[in-house]
Motif scaffolding. Sequence first.
Motif: not given
Length: 92
Positions: A1-19
């Motif tokens: 999982m990637a980390i958002d450098p601005a917020t420090g939260r994990r970025i989920s890949p699932w919304p990208f797959v859905g889109l």
Amino acid sequence: MAIDPATGRRISPWPFVGLILLVSSFFLYAASGLLAPAWAVAVLMLTWVAMLVLCFVWWSSHPKRTVALGIMSFVWWWVAITAGGILLDWTA
């Protein structure tokens, strides 16, 4: 999982797959004029836009639902075109 450098939260890949699934189904909806009358294509396009908006609404809150929505966009197109062809006797 990637980390958002601005917020420090994990970025989920699932919304990208859905889109990606949802956007790839757009071509079926856009080409429906070969199989369905203009009013049916307009209704199908409106439902696709509604699914796109719902995908962005669910982006952060329900990321895995976007994948199901992307799959459902293909299923809904198939059901609508098949039902219209059988029940409403759409001919090309």
